[in-house]
Design an enzyme around this catalytic site. Structure first.
Site, PDB file in Angstrom:
ATOM      1  N   ASP A 111      17.914  20.118  47.565  1.00 24.75           N
ATOM      2  CA  ASP A 111      16.683  19.348  47.750  1.00 24.75           C
ATOM      3  C   ASP A 111      16.594  18.317  46.631  1.00 24.75           C
ATOM      4  O   ASP A 111      17.355  18.373  45.652  1.00 24.75           O
ATOM      5  CB  ASP A 111      15.444  20.244  47.748  1.00 24.75           C
ATOM      6  N   ASP A 138      21.954  14.320  46.770  1.00 22.21           N
ATOM      7  CA  ASP A 138      22.230  13.900  48.138  1.00 22.21           C
ATOM      8  C   ASP A 138      23.191  14.876  48.810  1.00 22.21           C
ATOM      9  O   ASP A 138      24.342  15.020  48.390  1.00 22.21           O
ATOM     10  CB  ASP A 138      22.830  12.493  48.091  1.00 22.21           C
ATOM     11  N   ASP A 161      12.680  16.007  57.524  1.00 26.51           N
ATOM     12  CA  ASP A 161      11.782  14.870  57.719  1.00 26.51           C
ATOM     13  C   ASP A 161      12.009  14.290  59.111  1.00 26.51           C
ATOM     14  O   ASP A 161      13.122  13.891  59.449  1.00 26.51           O
ATOM     15  CB  ASP A 161      12.077  13.801  56.658  1.00 26.51           C
ATOM     16  N   LYS A 165       8.310   7.394  63.139  1.00 28.25           N
ATOM     17  CA  LYS A 165       8.282   6.042  63.698  1.00 28.25           C
ATOM     18  C   LYS A 165       9.639   5.713  64.311  1.00 28.25           C
ATOM     19  O   LYS A 165      10.679   5.947  63.697  1.00 28.25           O
ATOM     20  CB  LYS A 165       7.929   5.032  62.613  1.00 28.25           C
ATOM     21  N   ARG A 235       5.112  27.952  55.068  1.00 26.79           N
ATOM     22  CA  ARG A 235       3.794  27.344  54.954  1.00 26.79           C
ATOM     23  C   ARG A 235       3.739  26.038  55.758  1.00 26.79           C
ATOM     24  O   ARG A 235       2.759  25.752  56.442  1.00 26.79           O
ATOM     25  CB  ARG A 235       3.482  27.067  53.478  1.00 26.79           C
TER      26      ARG A 235
END
Length: 255
Positions: A111, A138, A161, A165, A235
């Site tokens: 991460d 990365d 993620d 859009k 969560r």
């Protein structure tokens, strides 16, 4: 080390570590690479407990993804039977739980979120877990430059993620090019497990995994899988469920 002892943001030099013995801000100097990345580095506010964990535990349990060396997973995870790669672990609660539930599996957890890195290290220490290593940077550089072929027993990508859009969909991690890259370090038979609560991303994942020649669906007849017992509810997932999001799990195997 507490937050009050960090170098103030106003006087810190570019790429100066916030934690001298902890994760580096940009270990592979990845901003020089001319490609679209599927993440944004997130430093964020770090609590005293997270800062202390980063400072104390990083030298033993953390690694920077610098692209300059090949990792020896047997050396990194002594005594485990298998190693899986997890990309994106948030605050680390689910990762710590999975590691505690299965001490025979090493989890290489990647991460770029500094508070999450510190939190996972803190959780691991408190629970007496020694089968987690936290990688900073990365994941593409890790897969491309630092992992040998046939070294991983699984890949976990939970709630990446979604880049909702449409013009940003190309930044989504689960794409055919990524699946081709990760196929090298994955052993034949390795389990690829993805989960998302974004319907169109789930559809995209299912499409690219089904059509990729290196993977096969573990579900007879194709489609999504029931949530396996080894994946805890997170969560983040709970927030999605509260909004009536439908969570889809995908379980594929490396051919």
């Amino acid at each position: 080390m507490s937050e009050s002892s960090e170098t103030p943001a106003s006087t810190a030099r570019p790429n100066e570590p916030r934690f001298p013995d902890g994760p580096r801000p940009d270990p592979a100097q990845s901003h020089y690479e001319q490609r679209i990345r599927s993440f944004q580095p997130r430093r964020g506010r770090v609590t005293d407990a997270q800062a202390d964990a980063l400072q104390r535990l990083w030298p033993a349990w953390g690694l920077d993804i610098d692209g300059q060396r090949r990792l020896d997973l047997a050396e990194l995870f002594p005594g485990v039977e298998r190693v899986v790669l997890e990309i994106g672990f948030g605050m680390g609660e689910a990762t710590a739980q999975m590691a505690q539930d299965d001490p025979t599996t090493g989890i290489l957890a990647v991460d770029v979120h500094t508070p999450g890195q510190g939190n996972l290290l803190n959780l691991a220490e408190r629970a007496g877990i020694d089968n987690v290593r936290v990688a900073n940077g990365d994941a593409i550089v890790l897969l491309r430059d630092m992992l040998p072929d046939d070294c991983l027993d699984g890949l976990r990508v939970y709630f990446p993620d979604p880049w909702p859009k449409k013009r940003h969909n190309k930044r989504r991690l689960i794409q055919a090019e990524f699946l081709s890259l990760v196929a090298g370090p994955l052993k034949p038979g390795a389990l690829v497990h993805c989960a998302t609560d974004w319907e169109d991303y789930a559809e995209q994942m299912l499409e690219v995994l089904t059509s990729h020649p290196d993977y096969e669906n573990t579900i007879e007849g194709g489609g999504y899988a029931p949530r396996p017992e080894f994946r805890p509810l997170t969560r983040f997932e709970g927030k999605g469920l509260d909004k009536s999001h439908v969570v889809h799990d995908l379980l594929f195997r490396r051919r």
